[in-house]
Structure formats: C-alpha cells, structure tokens
Design a protein around this motif. Structure first.
Motif, short mmCIF file in Angstrom:
data_model
loop_
_atom_site.label_atom_id
_atom_site.label_comp_id
_atom_site.label_asym_id
_atom_site.label_seq_id
_atom_site.Cartn_x
_atom_site.Cartn_y
_atom_site.Cartn_z
N PHE A 118 0.79 -1.23 0.00
CA PHE A 118 0.00 0.00 0.00
C PHE A 118 0.83 1.29 0.00
O PHE A 118 0.26 2.37 -0.02
N SER A 119 2.16 1.17 0.06
CA SER A 119 2.99 2.39 -0.02
C SER A 119 2.97 2.92 -1.44
O SER A 119 2.92 2.13 -2.40
N LYS B 53 -0.98 10.03 1.43
CA LYS B 53 0.15 10.49 2.25
C LYS B 53 0.09 9.94 3.66
O LYS B 53 1.09 9.53 4.22
N LYS B 54 -1.12 9.93 4.24
CA LYS B 54 -1.22 9.43 5.61
C LYS B 54 -0.93 7.92 5.65
O LYS B 54 -0.28 7.45 6.59
N VAL C 50 1.78 6.14 8.07
CA VAL C 50 1.52 5.10 9.08
C VAL C 50 2.26 3.80 8.75
O VAL C 50 2.63 3.04 9.64
N ILE C 51 2.48 3.55 7.47
CA ILE C 51 3.25 2.35 7.09
C ILE C 51 4.70 2.52 7.51
O ILE C 51 5.32 1.59 8.06
N ARG C 52 5.25 3.71 7.30
CA ARG C 52 6.63 3.97 7.75
C ARG C 52 6.71 3.82 9.27
O ARG C 52 7.71 3.34 9.80
N GLY C 53 5.63 4.21 9.94
CA GLY C 53 5.58 4.08 11.40
C GLY C 53 5.78 2.63 11.83
O GLY C 53 6.48 2.35 12.81
N VAL C 54 5.19 1.69 11.09
CA VAL C 54 5.34 0.27 11.43
C VAL C 54 6.80 -0.16 11.27
O VAL C 54 7.32 -0.92 12.09
N THR D 199 1.40 0.49 18.93
CA THR D 199 0.26 1.31 18.47
C THR D 199 0.46 1.75 17.02
O THR D 199 -0.51 2.07 16.33
N ALA D 200 1.71 1.74 16.55
CA ALA D 200 1.96 2.11 15.14
C ALA D 200 1.29 1.08 14.22
O ALA D 200 0.70 1.45 13.20
N VAL D 201 1.39 -0.19 14.59
CA VAL D 201 0.75 -1.24 13.78
C VAL D 201 -0.77 -1.07 13.84
O VAL D 201 -1.47 -1.20 12.82
N HIS D 202 -1.26 -0.76 15.04
CA HIS D 202 -2.71 -0.59 15.18
C HIS D 202 -3.19 0.60 14.37
O HIS D 202 -4.23 0.53 13.70
N GLU D 203 -2.41 1.68 14.39
CA GLU D 203 -2.83 2.87 13.62
C GLU D 203 -2.86 2.54 12.13
O GLU D 203 -3.79 2.89 11.41
N TYR D 204 -1.83 1.83 11.68
CA TYR D 204 -1.75 1.42 10.27
C TYR D 204 -2.94 0.52 9.91
O TYR D 204 -3.64 0.75 8.91
N GLY D 205 -3.19 -0.47 10.75
CA GLY D 205 -4.27 -1.42 10.45
C GLY D 205 -5.63 -0.76 10.44
O GLY D 205 -6.45 -1.01 9.55
N GLU D 206 -5.85 0.10 11.42
CA GLU D 206 -7.18 0.74 11.51
C GLU D 206 -7.38 1.75 10.39
O GLU D 206 -8.47 1.84 9.82
N TYR D 207 -6.33 2.48 10.06
CA TYR D 207 -6.48 3.50 9.02
C TYR D 207 -6.77 2.85 7.66
O TYR D 207 -7.69 3.26 6.95
N LEU D 208 -6.01 1.82 7.33
CA LEU D 208 -6.21 1.21 6.02
C LEU D 208 -7.49 0.38 5.96
O LEU D 208 -8.10 0.26 4.89
N ALA D 209 -7.92 -0.15 7.11
CA ALA D 209 -9.20 -0.86 7.13
C ALA D 209 -10.33 0.11 6.81
O ALA D 209 -11.30 -0.24 6.13
N GLU D 210 -10.17 1.33 7.25
CA GLU D 210 -11.22 2.33 7.05
C GLU D 210 -11.14 2.98 5.66
O GLU D 210 -12.15 3.30 5.05
N GLN D 211 -9.91 3.12 5.17
CA GLN D 211 -9.71 3.84 3.90
C GLN D 211 -9.97 2.98 2.66
O GLN D 211 -10.10 3.50 1.56
N LEU D 212 -9.98 1.67 2.84
CA LEU D 212 -10.29 0.75 1.75
C LEU D 212 -9.42 0.96 0.51
O LEU D 212 -9.92 1.28 -0.57
N PRO D 213 -8.11 0.77 0.64
CA PRO D 213 -7.26 0.84 -0.56
C PRO D 213 -7.58 -0.29 -1.54
O PRO D 213 -7.22 -0.23 -2.71
#
Lengths: 613, 308
Positions: free
Chosen positions: A525-526, A539-540, A544-548, A555-569
């Motif tokens: 997803f990058s 960009k976000k 968040v992927i770089r954060g992982v 929490t970086a993994v959680h932020e990444y997982g939750e953001y992409l689950a919601e954004q539906l790439p």
C-alpha cells in the motif's frame, strides 16, 4: 440372444473395472486423540495443486520463491529466524528451538542489532555452524542482490551499513537508521541464513575453498556456481553440495516431477525437540486438486487436502479415520482497485463509492456458503485469524457490514440516481453531496473486474458480488481469465497510460497476499510499492506504514491497520484457508503454521496400546 | 432474346418431366412424398416432439414459473428437490433449479441453432463455389479447409474463448467458425457432380454466370444434403457450447447454459447434490438426440429410393 449375453458380460466387466478404479482406501482404526507414540514410519504429504518444488539453494532466485520451495529447503538448512509456533503461548514468534538464532538484542536507539547463534550446532560433516556462515550468506546476497528473489530496494541488504562478526556465535548488524525491532526481526532478520562457507566457498567446481566471498567479484563467481547447481534439478539428490546440511532432515530424492523425499539427518546436532521421529517424509506433487482428491480417497497420501466444496463430506473422512482441519493462512484477501484506470479511476478515487461497495460484500455469507466455512472475513490489512498482537479491538470490528440500504444511501447522498438498474450521476461536482472530481453528469457506475478462472468458489463469489452490487445500481462486468493472465494484466500503470484500462482485479483464490510475520503493508500500500498493483497513493497511509517499519510502539501497527481498514485501498474479501487439510488420525504432531511452512520433525505415528507397530 | 423454358429436374424425379403432367397430378408432389417418409419415421417424430417440448419449456416456461434468475440468494443455496417452491431444488447460489434450466435452455438453444445455421450457410456457399468453379480455385479453397480441419476444433475454441470474453454473439461466431468445414466439404462434393448436369450446362450456354449457377442450381439441388447436415451441425453446436461451458469458457453469469450448469454441478458430486447434475445433463442428451433423430429422418426423407 448371444449378442445380448455378450453385452451383459461386457457391462459386468465394465462395472467391475470401474468399481476397482474407484476403490476407496482402508479405514484408519484410530481416533484423533489417544494412542501410544511410536518411532519410525513414512508420511506422505500432498503438495498444493500444480506446486512443483524446483529450488534447493537457500538464496531463492527470482521466480523460484514459491512458499513450498522455502518450506522444503528450510528443513535441511535451518533458518536463523522464522515464523515459528510458540507452543506455550499458542502464537507465532520469530525464534525457538527450530531456529538457529536466539533472541536478538537491539541497541544504539535501534540502530544496531546483535544476533546470537545457538552454540553446539554442526554441519552434517562435523564442522561447527559459526558466524562466518552468516557472513558468507550476507556477502553473497550483497554482491548479487539483483539475482535474489527476496530483494526490494531499501531493505536487506541495503539497510545494513556494516556487518560485524562479534565472535564465533554472534554477529552484529549496523543499520542505516533506527528500525522497529519487531518489524526488523520478523521481516528482515528472517531472511538471514547460515550457509556452509567451508564447503561452498569455491569459484569453480572442484576449485579451492577460500574466502572468495569477501570480494565482490569472488562473491559473484561463487554465487553463479551455486545457482548453476541449483538449476540442475535432476542432480539434487546426488550433488555433494546439497549434502552438507545443518537441519533435522537431509535429502533422499528430488524428482523432476517435483516429488521430494527427505530422511532424518543422523548427524543433526540441534535441540532434541527438533529430532525427527519418522523414517521418511515424501512430498507428493499433483497437477490438479481432483487428482489429489482421488489419491487421498484411495489412501495414497497421509496428509492431504480436499476442495472446500467437499466440506459437507467432512464426516465421511472422519468416519474413515481422518481429521479435517482447515489450514488458516497468515494472509489478506482482496480485490485490487485500479486508481489510475482510464475507465473507472475517477470512481475508485471516491471513498464513499469504495465504502458503498464494501457494504455490498456479504463476507459472512460468502465464507459460510460458498467457502463452506473454510474462509474468514478480511476486515483490514492485518489478518483477523489467527489472533496476534498486531490486532487491536477496533480491527476486529467490521466497519462495513453488509447493508444494501447503507450502500444505496451513500450513493444517493452523493448525487447518484438509479435508472433502468444502473446508477448515474445527477449532481456532478466536488462538494460533499456531489459525485466527485472527474465524474460528469449522466456517467454510469459501471466497472470491469478481471478475476482468476478455474475455481468454482471464486466464480460463485464473483457472481454473488455482481448480484449484490447490482442491487445498488453498480454494474459490474466480470471477466474471468487464467491466473497468469490476471496477474499479467493487473500491473501498476500510469493514468491514461497503455494497459491501464482495467478497473478491478482479483487473484486471491488461495489468498491474495501472504505476509511475513509482521503484517506491514509497505510492499502493498505504499506509494509506488512493487506489489501496489492498483496505484494506491495516500500520504497518511505512507506515513503510518513507515511508522510500522521504524517505530517500536505497537500502536503504530494498530494505527496502520485501523487507518487502512477504514480507507479501503482495496475491497476486502473473504480470506480462504490455505487448504482444508485431511490428516490420518494416527499421524500426530502436525502444526499448520499460518506462514505455510512445515515441521515434519514434530510428526509421529501412534498406535493403540498393545497393537503391533 | 427470350429463352426457352427448360424444366429443371432434380435427379431421379421422373414425375416432373414435361409431357407427363397428368401423371404428375396423379402422384403426390415431391414435398408431400418427402413429408410422408419423414412422418413415417417414429424416431424422427419423437425428435420433433422432444424439441418442441424443450422449446416450450425454455421459452414459455418462465411465463408459468417466474423465478429470480439475476440476483443470487445464498440463504437458499443447495436446497434439495421438493423444498418449498423449488420442485428441483436450488443451485449453489440459490437460484431455483427449474427456472435456471429454462433460462439456460434459451441460451443453449439459441447458440446451438444460430451457430449451426451460420456454419451451414457459410459452409454451403463455400463448398458450392469451390466445387462449381473447380480448378485452382477449388484447390486453393479446399487446402484452406484441409488446413483448418487439421487443427482440433476444441483447441481452437478454447484458445479463442480464452482470448475473447465470450458473449452469446461471440460464442455463435466462434463455434460457427470451426463448424462450417464439414458442410463445405459435403456440398463441394455435390457441386462437383451437379456442375456437369445438362441443366447447368444449358444455363451456361445461354450466358448464365457463376453466381446464378451456384445460387439457382447447385445449392437448391444440394438442399437435401444441406438440411440433413444442418440438423447435425445444430446438435454439434449445442455440444460445443456445453464443452466450452464445462471448461469454464461460457458466457458470464448471471446468464447460464446447460453446459455451465452441468459444470457447476459436477463440483458437488461428492456431496450427493444430484439435482445439480442430472437435469442439465438430461436436457443436453435430449436436445442432441432430438436433432440427431430429426436429421436421420430428413436424410431418409430426401433419399430417393425411399420415396414411393
């Protein structure tokens, strides 16, 4: 009359012959528990359909990186780190009795990592396994990274500034920046491998063994020689190169057809818990699932699989003394949206349209009915099953439950009206209640999906999806193609560029993407990533992927997982089991590792008390 | 210049010669005698009845038994026969099986009939032109036919269907594209013998062109062969549709044909879902047998020696 009798006789012969051909194997008189463990015996495991093992050299060349190759050569060449089952916790971890590496330690603000190796482990020729063997691997990979299938720019070995040998059993990597220890161990250190430098470091066949790998030219020559031997499939069993192993198994046979036979390495010096119990394990290839199923029914394999469509016959196998156990993969399954599509790119760009479409995927019904319970809903980039520390509570919730009403409302609220079964934009523009950028008045909500052919479950899933989408006025055209055509046609492309006219693509009949232990999405997803087939760019999401990769905080993994689950790439789809395994009840010790590796050294047979072996 | 009318006779049709009009009135017409032979063939009549029943089932059935055949209903998947409102049960996606058979029948019959007719039409003209003109034209045209026949039809069909997304029209064209070879060779054989007949030569002496010869004399006089072959072509085309569907190369859902239904049903053989397999299988057998019986009956009807 005579001809009638002849015909009847011929019919009888035919029936008898057919009966013989379809004879089922004998039952196994043993339940799935109990019994006394015994040493010895042979187990035959069926490989997935069309899986033909064709690589033994632990540095996988591009095109030879199939999971079954990795799984098989890892039995002979012990990985330094790998996704292994922690039996006490019931979780996957990076190290254990089956790995050469002990727990790594990070220092200097996570800029250096020290890898301690298990002591007392020897190669089958009696030479100790040392840090020099890891250095040998590192130098071969560094000099030949373009010919290494696991290489991607910026990762191993690019992210290692300096390789240091601390002592005979410790190496230290000085990294180019601070990395998340969890990610680095799971996804980078797991690539490390000890190779027998004392036996392999020669530039020519029969040439002197030396430290040739310590120069770039020498490393290239050594690598070329090893690769040449690895391409000679027919000589694996006799080639002396592959006889120097440090794993619990050694090679006994490797046919051109892909059938591999391994036997215990009697010189194995690793932990006792990793010593094989069986005399022999055979990995048997099959061209199709049907041929495997027929052999399984006749008792020709001890550890096989059945198509999900046969799950209803589970009891039949259980009655015959087998256990049926779906093998969950550490994977995500999805339909790729092509955000650069000449035709549907503007539609894909709209999050409300992606949300509406996700509301129309009835993952539960698809999993239960079409996959006969052998699939689980995918709710985001981080797999929901098996449970892991990467999963937060929020990630376990389905943000887009099946709801035709919600999907319709999302479209209507943004200026779409359904006429003659197809939704059309009636309020173009970029406001909150408008269709969105690039969508004109009267544009229909029509999309084309490339889907892999050859699987009833996938065909039915696409038919169900088409039906669901049509209830909200979305007209989906499904084009089924062979898997290789789908993969060839759905590659990253530029907007309005050639070959960028596909809207959606599905290649996940056996799961779309199998993760290493850490389910980071930098390859998926990058922006510009090699496996980001749909050209998703956010960009976000990149942040968040770089954060992982960089942050040690979970929490970086959680932020990444939750953001992409919601954004539906991508469109999340049911994640099928790697396979629905059918295993003899008297064959025990089998752990179905979600990263689809094997541990036959833990397998053993049991017998009833007092019964003959 | 006014030409003298030369009665055109079909081979072995003495009753229609000039000067024998009274005898012609006393004996039944050619069409009647053909019909009489055809109706005397019980299997051919059975074929006609079966075909009419299948046509009525496929096209009139949905008027009586209206079912949802577009949207899936997974909550009703794989219901056995006799379940409420589902005489033959439901499919793996919850479609009513009887309704599905009707919709699939329309597709199979339409593709089969259209592809069979198209192949026969093209093959007939091709063969007639080749046989009538002879010489290098015949040699060239027949080498094309031989070359095409050398490639297995199924191989061609699978390759083409894999490249192009198969719709109903596409399937008709690609099946016809491999099926026209047989009628072409048959009609070419007929044309080789017909072109030397007196009435053809007379037409040419009077200045008639090749097109007139082909369309007015060669094709009409080979019509018996053409019609009989056409019935077999239709039966073969229906089987081709089924083969392709069985290989997963049929028209995309929610459309269906009997072959794709059979293919989907086979997946569930081990589960004992017989109602997904037998009905479409029986339908294919019935329609193919019906066309073959009709073809046999027509061949007998056009056979001169059997006309009394």
């Amino acid at each position: 009359m005579r001809s009638l009798r002849s015909a009847a006789a011929a019919l009888l012969v035919l029936v008898a012959a057919l009966t013989g051909c379809t004879r089922e194997g004998g039952s196994i008189d043993m339940g799935p528990t109990g019994g006394t463990p015994v040493e010895g015996g042979t187990a035959t495991m069926a490989l997935p359909p069309a899986a033909t093992p064709n690589w033994i050299f632990p540095i996988g060349a591009p095109g030879y990186g199939a999971s079954y190759n990795y799984a098989i050569y890892s039995l002979m060449f012990t990985p330094v780190y790998d996704a292994v089952q922690d039996r006490a916790k019931g979780e996957l971890t990076t190290h254990g009795p089956g790995t050469l590496g002990l727990e790594p330690t990070y220092a200097d603000g996570n800029r250096t990592v020290t890898v301690p190796l298990r002591e007392g482990v020897e190669w089958s020729d009696g030479t100790p396994v040392t840090a020099r063997d890891i250095e040998f691997w590192f130098r071969l990979v560094k000099a030949n990274k373009a010919d290494w299938g696991s290489y991607s720019v910026g990762t191993m070995p690019d992210n290692v500034k300096r390789f240091e040998t601390v002592d005979d059993h410790t190496v230290r990597l000085h990294l180019t920046r601070a990395y998340n220890p969890d990610w680095f161990t799971a996804n980078q250190l797991s690539l490390l491998r000890a190779l027998p430098q004392h036996a392999w470091d020669a530039k020519t066949d029969g040439g002197r063994i030396g430290d040739w790998d310590r120069t770039t030219a020498g490393a290239k020559a050594v690598f070329a020689r090893l690769t040449r031997h690895a391409k000679s499939l027919g000589s694996y069993a006799t080639d002396p190169l592959w006889k120097t192993v440090n794993g619990p198994w050694k090679l006994a046979g490797w046919r051109d057809s892909g059938q591999v036979t391994i036997v215990p390495n009697e010189k194995y010096t690793g932990p006792k818990s990793e010593r094989p119990h069986l005399d022999k394990v055979v990995f048997k290839p099959f061209t199709t699932a049907d041929s495997e199923y027929n052999v399984l029914r006749s008792g020709g394999v001890d550890y096989g699989y059945i198509p999900p469509s046969v799950m209803a016959q589970k009891e039949r196998f259980e009655d015959k003394g087998y256990r049926v156990d779906p093998w969950e993969g550490w994977a995500a399954t999805y339909i790729v949206y092509n955000f650069n599509s000449t035709h549907g790119g503007a539609l894909m760009d709209q999050l409300y349209i992606r949300r509406a479409m996700q509301h129309l995927v009835d993952q539960k019904a698809m999993s239960d009915v079409i996959w006969q319970g052998s699939a689980t809903p995918t709710l985001g980039p981080v797999p929901v099953t098996p449970k892991s520390q990467y999963l937060s509570e929020a990630m376990e919730q389905n943000r887009y439950p099946f709801s035709v009403a919600k999907a319709r409302r999302l479209l209507e609220d943004h200026g779409w009206r359904t006429e003659d079964g197809t939704a059309r934009c009636v309020r173009p523009g970029t406001g909150d209640d408008r269709c969105g950028k690039g969508i004109d008045r009267g544009d229909p909500l029509e999309l084309t999906l490339l889907s892999q052919a050859g699987s009833t479950e996938t065909t039915n899933m696409m038919q169900e999806l088409k039906s669901s989408l049509s209830r909200a006025g979305i007209d989906l055209t499904v084009r089924q193609q062979p898997l290789n055509s789908v993969l060839g046609n759905s590659v990253p492309c530029t907007a309005k560029g050639p070959g960028c006219d596909w809207d959606m693509s599905f290649f996940g009949t056996a799961g779309s993407w199998y993760y290493p232990l850490n389910p980071s999405g930098e390859q998926l997803f990058s922006t510009g990533a090699s496996a980001n087939f749909g050209n998703y760019s956010d960009k976000k999401a990149d942040r968040v992927i770089r954060g992982v990769q960089y942050s040690p905080d979970m929490t970086a993994v959680h932020e990444y997982g939750e953001y992409l689950a919601e954004q539906l790439p991508v469109m999340w789809m049911p994640n099928p089991a790697y396979q629905v395994s059918v295993i003899r009840n008297d064959l025990r010790g089998i752990e179905q590792n979600p990263t689809v590796t094997f541990s036959p050294q833990h397998w053993y047979y049991v017998k009833e008390k007092g019964a003959a072996k | 210049m006014r030409s003298t009318a030369v009665p055109v006779t079909s081979p072995g049709d003495p009753g229609a010669t000039p000067g024998n009009e009274e005898a012609a009135r006393a004996t039944p017409s050619l069409a009647r005698r053909t019909l009489r032979v055809f109706t005397g063939n019980k299997l051919a009549l059975t074929g006609v009845v079966v075909l009419l029943l299948l046509l009525a089932f496929s096209y009139l059935g949905p008027l009586v038994h209206d079912t949802e055949q577009v949207h899936t209903d997974l909550s009703r998947a794989n219901l056995p026969p006799g379940s409420s409102g589902h005489l033959l049960g439901t499919t793996d996606l919850g479609y009513d099986m009887v309704g599905r058979l009707m919709v699939a029948g329309q597709t199979s019959l339409e593709i089969g009939l259209a592809a069979g007719l198209l192949a026969t039409l093209f093959g007939t003209v091709y063969g007639a032109v080749s046989g009538y003109f002879g010489g290098w034209i015949d040699a060239a045209m027949m080498r094309v036919t031989d070359a095409a026949l050398a490639i297995p039809a199924m191989f061609l069909l699978v390759v083409v269907a894999a490249i192009i997304t198969p719709g109903e029209g596409v399937l008709i064209v690609i099946i016809a594209a491999v099926a026209w070879l047989s009628p072409a060779r048959l009609v070419r054989g007929e044309a080789l013998s017909l072109r030397d007949r007196e009435y053809v030569q007379a037409m040419r002496m009077m200045g008639g062109g090749g097109a007139r010869a082909v369309f007015k004399h060669i094709v009409p006089n080979a019509i018996g062969t053409v019609i009989v072959n056409c019935t077999f072509q239709i039966a073969d085309a229906i089987l081709y549709v089924s083969y392709l569907a069985f290989l997963g190369l049929s028209i995309p859902p929610p459309s269906a044909d009997w072959g794709s239904m059979l293919s989907a049903g086979i997946t569930y053989t081990q589960n004992g879902y017989w109602w997904l397999i037998f009905p479409p299988g029986i339908a294919i057998v019935l329609v193919v047998a019906a066309f073959n019986f009709i073809g046999d009956g027509l061949r007998d009807a056009f056979e001169v020696r059997l006309r009394k």
